[in-house]
Write a protein that holds these residues in place. Structure first.
Motif, PDB file in Angstrom:
ATOM      1  N   THR A   1      15.204  11.024  21.356  1.00 16.10           N
ATOM      2  CA  THR A   1      14.494  10.673  20.131  1.00 16.10           C
ATOM      3  C   THR A   1      14.507   9.163  19.946  1.00 16.10           C
ATOM      4  O   THR A   1      15.381   8.463  20.463  1.00 16.10           O
ATOM      5  CB  THR A   1      15.144  11.335  18.895  1.00 16.10           C
ATOM      6  N   THR A   2      13.529   8.673  19.208  1.00 18.54           N
ATOM      7  CA  THR A   2      13.449   7.255  18.898  1.00 18.54           C
ATOM      8  C   THR A   2      12.910   7.080  17.487  1.00 18.54           C
ATOM      9  O   THR A   2      12.171   7.945  16.988  1.00 18.54           O
ATOM     10  CB  THR A   2      12.541   6.502  19.896  1.00 18.54           C
ATOM     11  N   ASP A   3      13.288   5.994  16.835  1.00 18.80           N
ATOM     12  CA  ASP A   3      12.789   5.706  15.495  1.00 18.80           C
ATOM     13  C   ASP A   3      11.461   4.958  15.581  1.00 18.80           C
ATOM     14  O   ASP A   3      11.346   3.948  16.282  1.00 18.80           O
ATOM     15  CB  ASP A   3      13.793   4.858  14.708  1.00 18.80           C
ATOM     16  N   GLN A   4      10.462   5.472  14.880  1.00 17.21           N
ATOM     17  CA  GLN A   4       9.135   4.871  14.874  1.00 17.21           C
ATOM     18  C   GLN A   4       8.812   4.361  13.469  1.00 17.21           C
ATOM     19  O   GLN A   4       8.907   5.104  12.494  1.00 17.21           O
ATOM     20  CB  GLN A   4       8.091   5.897  15.304  1.00 17.21           C
ATOM     21  N   HIS A   5       8.428   3.083  13.381  1.00 12.61           N
ATOM     22  CA  HIS A   5       8.044   2.519  12.086  1.00 12.61           C
ATOM     23  C   HIS A   5       6.732   3.152  11.628  1.00 12.61           C
ATOM     24  O   HIS A   5       5.750   3.185  12.372  1.00 12.61           O
ATOM     25  CB  HIS A   5       7.867   1.008  12.180  1.00 12.61           C
ATOM     26  N   THR A   6       6.710   3.645  10.404  1.00 16.98           N
ATOM     27  CA  THR A   6       5.499   4.226   9.830  1.00 16.98           C
ATOM     28  C   THR A   6       4.932   3.389   8.690  1.00 16.98           C
ATOM     29  O   THR A   6       3.803   3.606   8.268  1.00 16.98           O
ATOM     30  CB  THR A   6       5.768   5.660   9.332  1.00 16.98           C
ATOM     31  N   SER A   7       5.706   2.457   8.169  1.00 10.01           N
ATOM     32  CA  SER A   7       5.186   1.498   7.188  1.00 10.01           C
ATOM     33  C   SER A   7       6.112   0.289   7.150  1.00 10.01           C
ATOM     34  O   SER A   7       7.321   0.407   7.354  1.00 10.01           O
ATOM     35  CB  SER A   7       5.077   2.124   5.792  1.00 10.01           C
ATOM     36  N   GLU A   8       5.516  -0.869   6.901  1.00 11.40           N
ATOM     37  CA  GLU A   8       6.269  -2.110   6.718  1.00 11.40           C
ATOM     38  C   GLU A   8       5.335  -3.128   6.076  1.00 11.40           C
ATOM     39  O   GLU A   8       4.314  -3.500   6.656  1.00 11.40           O
ATOM     40  CB  GLU A   8       6.814  -2.654   8.031  1.00 11.40           C
ATOM     41  N   ALA A   9       5.663  -3.558   4.868  1.00 13.68           N
ATOM     42  CA  ALA A   9       4.793  -4.488   4.147  1.00 13.68           C
ATOM     43  C   ALA A   9       5.621  -5.379   3.231  1.00 13.68           C
ATOM     44  O   ALA A   9       6.667  -4.966   2.719  1.00 13.68           O
ATOM     45  CB  ALA A   9       3.753  -3.715   3.333  1.00 13.68           C
ATOM     46  N   TYR A  10       5.113  -6.606   3.011  1.00 14.68           N
ATOM     47  CA  TYR A  10       5.759  -7.583   2.139  1.00 14.68           C
ATOM     48  C   TYR A  10       4.693  -8.242   1.269  1.00 14.68           C
ATOM     49  O   TYR A  10       3.578  -8.523   1.747  1.00 14.68           O
ATOM     50  CB  TYR A  10       6.482  -8.656   2.954  1.00 14.68           C
ATOM     51  N   TYR A  11       5.035  -8.492   0.020  1.00 11.52           N
ATOM     52  CA  TYR A  11       4.079  -9.101  -0.913  1.00 11.52           C
ATOM     53  C   TYR A  11       4.820 -10.133  -1.751  1.00 11.52           C
ATOM     54  O   TYR A  11       5.778  -9.810  -2.457  1.00 11.52           O
ATOM     55  CB  TYR A  11       3.469  -8.013  -1.799  1.00 11.52           C
ATOM     56  N   LEU A  12       4.368 -11.377  -1.680  1.00  9.07           N
ATOM     57  CA  LEU A  12       5.017 -12.493  -2.372  1.00  9.07           C
ATOM     58  C   LEU A  12       4.012 -13.154  -3.311  1.00  9.07           C
ATOM     59  O   LEU A  12       2.878 -13.434  -2.913  1.00  9.07           O
ATOM     60  CB  LEU A  12       5.521 -13.520  -1.355  1.00  9.07           C
ATOM     61  N   THR A  13       4.421 -13.381  -4.569  1.00 13.52           N
ATOM     62  CA  THR A  13       3.559 -14.079  -5.527  1.00 13.52           C
ATOM     63  C   THR A  13       4.349 -15.181  -6.215  1.00 13.52           C
ATOM     64  O   THR A  13       5.551 -15.053  -6.453  1.00 13.52           O
ATOM     65  CB  THR A  13       2.997 -13.130  -6.603  1.00 13.52           C
ATOM     66  N   GLU A  14       3.655 -16.250  -6.527  1.00 14.08           N
ATOM     67  CA  GLU A  14       4.228 -17.374  -7.277  1.00 14.08           C
ATOM     68  C   GLU A  14       3.192 -17.804  -8.309  1.00 14.08           C
ATOM     69  O   GLU A  14       2.040 -18.085  -7.964  1.00 14.08           O
ATOM     70  CB  GLU A  14       4.550 -18.534  -6.344  1.00 14.08           C
ATOM     71  N   GLN A  15       3.594 -17.828  -9.588  1.00 13.46           N
ATOM     72  CA  GLN A  15       2.657 -18.231 -10.636  1.00 13.46           C
ATOM     73  C   GLN A  15       3.327 -19.203 -11.596  1.00 13.46           C
ATOM     74  O   GLN A  15       4.427 -18.954 -12.087  1.00 13.46           O
ATOM     75  CB  GLN A  15       2.138 -17.014 -11.414  1.00 13.46           C
TER      76      GLN A  15
END
Length: 260
Positions: free
Chosen positions: A84-98
């Protein structure tokens, strides 16, 4: 994945902490950290992590808000040889500066806003925006805060997969789509009781090629002291995506939240 999220959160927290040493009014600083984690085992082996960090410096007439959110999940997949192996199914980053500047103690303000987003599974290598605009706190008291913002800006989308827009123009991986956008947002917060809060926000970046909108609603309940439970539901919709991608991403998250 978890190490990367934690590492980014440390960077987000560290910057304002260094600045805080030189700040005259340390009470102007506040923020919150939220972490959601789930692990499923048995017929399905899946791990999910959701993280968000907000740091606010409120020294009117200046108000600065920095936020970082991330999500990731892995699923255990069986290989042909029985391993078995681990498979990435989601990966996201969101950065805001105001950065907001209020006019003469009024509820009106000018703002400058910048965002950066990276999602490994939406067909975009990265998406960046810059917006200048005007905002107004239409209602602001101990129970309710409601504000709206309008502005104009620029977005740069870098593609990781080919796609075709609504007019039939084809783009390939590595292309950049730069376009002017009109910006609108609203934010509503209702303190239902001393320990309970309801919030809703809408954010729209309207452009000729790719209009991006986000809607979020949450409920927060205080548990002890600075620790709360938060349940949120968020939708992101994009006008154009790669052929095998969905235009809408949804996430329902329950997390523990620490306020400081």
């Amino acid at each position: 994945m978890l190490r990367r999220l934690v590492g980014l959160s440390v960077l987000v927290i560290a910057a304002p902490l260094f600045a805080q040493e030189a700040a005259k009014d340390k009470s102007a600083w506040r923020g919150e950290t939220a972490l959601g984690y789930s692990k499923e085992s048995g017929n399905t082996n899946e791990t999910k992590v959701n993280f968000s960090q907000k740091v606010i410096y409120d020294a009117r007439p200046w108000l600065n808000t920095l936020t970082l959110s991330g999500k990731g999940s892995t699923t255990e997949v069986a290989m042909a040889d029985g391993s078995t192996t681990d498979q990435h199914t989601s990966e996201a980053y969101y950065l805001t500066e105001q950065l907001d500047h209020f006019f003469g103690g009024s509820s009106s303000y000018a703002f400058a806003r910048a965002t950066w987003e990276k999602d490994r599974f939406n067909g975009y290598e990265q998406q960046m925006t810059g917006v200048l605009g005007y905002g107004n706190e239409l209602f602001s008291n101990d129970l309710i805060n409601f504000k709206v913002e309008v502005g104009i800006g620029q977005r740069s989308d870098e593609l990781s997969e080919p796609l075709t827009d609504s007019e039939g123009t084809a783009y390939v991986a590595g292309d950049k789509i730069d376009e002017t956008l009109a910006y609108f947002s609203d934010q509503f917060v209702w303190k239902m009781s001393e320990g309970a809060e309801f919030g809703q926000s809408l954010n729209v970046e309207y452009a000729d090629i790719n209009t991006v909108s986000r809607f979020k609603v949450y409920v927060k309940a205080q548990l002890i002291s600075s620790v709360a439970m938060k349940v949120s539901y968020e939708i992101k919709h994009q006008e154009i995506v790669a052929a095998d991608k969905d235009k809408r991403d949804e996430i329902l998250m329950a997390s523990l939240l620490y306020s400081f």
